[in-house]
Design a protein around this motif. Structure first.
Motif, PDB file in Angstrom:
ATOM      1  N   LEU A 136       3.803  -1.267   3.800  1.00 61.23           N
ATOM      2  CA  LEU A 136       3.682   0.158   3.490  1.00 61.23           C
ATOM      3  C   LEU A 136       4.940   0.617   2.763  1.00 61.23           C
TER       4      LEU A 136
ATOM      5  N   ASP B 197       0.835  -1.192   0.000  1.00 65.72           N
ATOM      6  CA  ASP B 197       0.000   0.000   0.000  1.00 65.72           C
ATOM      7  C   ASP B 197       0.875   1.250   0.000  1.00 65.72           C
TER       8      ASP B 197
ATOM      9  N   ALA C 153      -0.664   4.219   0.355  1.00 64.55           N
ATOM     10  CA  ALA C 153      -1.569   5.227   0.911  1.00 64.55           C
ATOM     11  C   ALA C 153      -1.846   6.303  -0.136  1.00 64.55           C
TER      12      ALA C 153
ATOM     13  N   SER D 143       2.382   7.816   2.082  1.00 66.87           N
ATOM     14  CA  SER D 143       3.199   6.884   2.869  1.00 66.87           C
ATOM     15  C   SER D 143       4.654   7.357   2.938  1.00 66.87           C
TER      16      SER D 143
ATOM     17  N   THR E 289      -6.075   3.641   4.372  1.00 62.97           N
ATOM     18  CA  THR E 289      -5.057   2.614   4.578  1.00 62.97           C
ATOM     19  C   THR E 289      -5.410   1.729   5.765  1.00 62.97           C
TER      20      THR E 289
END
Length: 371
Positions: free
Chosen positions: A44, A10, A12, A55, A27
């Motif tokens: 992340l 991810d 974000a 992120s 997230t």
């Protein structure tokens, strides 16, 4: 053949029209949901100075995600060690591991490091598009223009202390591992003990995009390795081959363990998925043009954007290797990626403008893959 684990990467992402806080809350929500869907780990990324990516502080986000979930592993994909010291990394992730034992991954990457010149041992990059065992390997993309851009220099200046020069990656990795083991000594023999950090219950990974230093170090140290198909699809086979060739068993691993990333968008039908994925090329263009990741546009906004042959060439490798479609369509392409690379695990990253579409994409894929 039994399905290998699926995990999540991810960034974000910040959708166009949304705020950073919305992206961060998305997230945490996504992590809760994919844990329920059966994903194995949640990583992340680390990105800086990008209006469309929130992120920038993975350790902080990892803490929030781990606190909001119960069983899924949570980690970094990857910490840019060139921007900080080995001790700072070990203390940060040692703190996370103390709070969430048995669930934290410390993924390390070379970003921010001094660039290492290629050697005769480095596998040469492929010169043209190939299809190997059904997997598309496009021509390599050159990042040379980004590395010489004023914005790249500005990011480096802001991320480093004035005059600071990061040590070689191999030295930083050795320091990280020594601090985690508790046997760190400096050149004079003086010891140091990271608290928290020493004997932390976490996994150390290396991430890499080629058959160069990161892949070889991961193998030589007997660490698990994450190969980056979604950002550098041209060199994924060289990366996993170099890792396996260099692998030596360790207290961590008896045999190589390879995770491979893929960009994915899933919807109930191929046509719906293509619509949701349509803004992806615009978003990649914003990165490769040197401005950093822009807020992720909606399909309607993407359709209104001007698009040229030059734009298409700039992002073709990424767009052509994004896995887009109905669940069975994407699952079949992921099986091709698994078989071509010999992956032990796949790391899926999905970006859509609407958060509910992103959640649905992960749910549809999990139901198809894990059934």
């Amino acid at each position: 053949m039994t399905a290998i684990p699926l995990s999540v990467l991810d960034l974000a992402p910040v959708p166009a029209g949304a705020q950073v806080g919305d992206a961060l809350r998305n997230t945490v929500d996504l992590a809760r949901r994919v844990e329920q869907f059966g994903y194995h780990r949640y990583w992340l990324a680390e990105h800086h100075l990008a209006a469309g990516v929130a992120s920038s502080a993975p350790a902080v986000l990892i803490g929030a995600v781990a606190a909001a979930t119960d069983t899924i592993r949570v980690g970094s994909g990857a910490v840019q060690v060139g921007h900080r010291t080995a001790l700072a990394v070990v203390e940060e992730f040692g703190t996370l591991a103390a709070l969430h034992p048995g669930r934290i991954d410390l993924g390390l990457g070379r970003s921010g490091q001094r660039r290492v010149e290629a050697t005769a041992d480095d596998p040469p990059p492929p010169a043209a598009a190939r299809v190997v065992d059904g997997l598309l390997l496009p021509p390599p993309f050159s990042f040379a223009h980004l590395l010489t851009s004023p914005r790249f220099a500005l990011a480096g200046a802001l991320l480093h202390q004035p005059g600071a020069q990061p040590p070689p990656f191999a030295e930083q990795l050795a320091d990280v591992l020594a601090l985690l083991r508790g046997d760190y000594r400096d050149a004079t023999g003086l010891d140091a003990h990271a608290v928290p950090g020493e004997s932390a219950d976490l996994e150390v990974w290396l991430l890499g995009s080629s058959g160069g230093e990161s892949a070889r170090l991961a193998g030589a140290r007997g660490l698990p390795f994450a190969a980056n198909y979604h950002v550098s699809p041209a060199t994924v086979l060289e990366a996993v081959a170099a890792y396996r060739e260099a692998f030596r068993p360790s207290a961590t691993l008896a045999r190589p363990y390879v995770l491979v990333s893929a960009d994915v968008v899933v919807a109930p039908t191929d046509a719906q998925a293509r619509r949701l994925a349509a803004p992806y090329g615009i978003w990649v263009r914003s990165i490769r043009a040197g401005g950093g990741a822009a807020p992720f546009p909606s399909p309607e906004q993407a359709a209104a954007q001007p698009w040229t042959d030059e734009d298409r060439a700039l992002v073709a490798d990424r767009v052509d290797t994004q896995f887009v479609g109905a669940p069975e369509t994407v699952a079949e392409r992921l099986r091709v990626l698994r078989d071509a690379t010999g992956a032990d695990e796949l790391l899926v990253t999905t970006i859509t403008h609407d958060h509910t579409d992103r959640v649905a994409s992960y749910e549809l894929l999990a139901k198809e893959w894990l059934r």
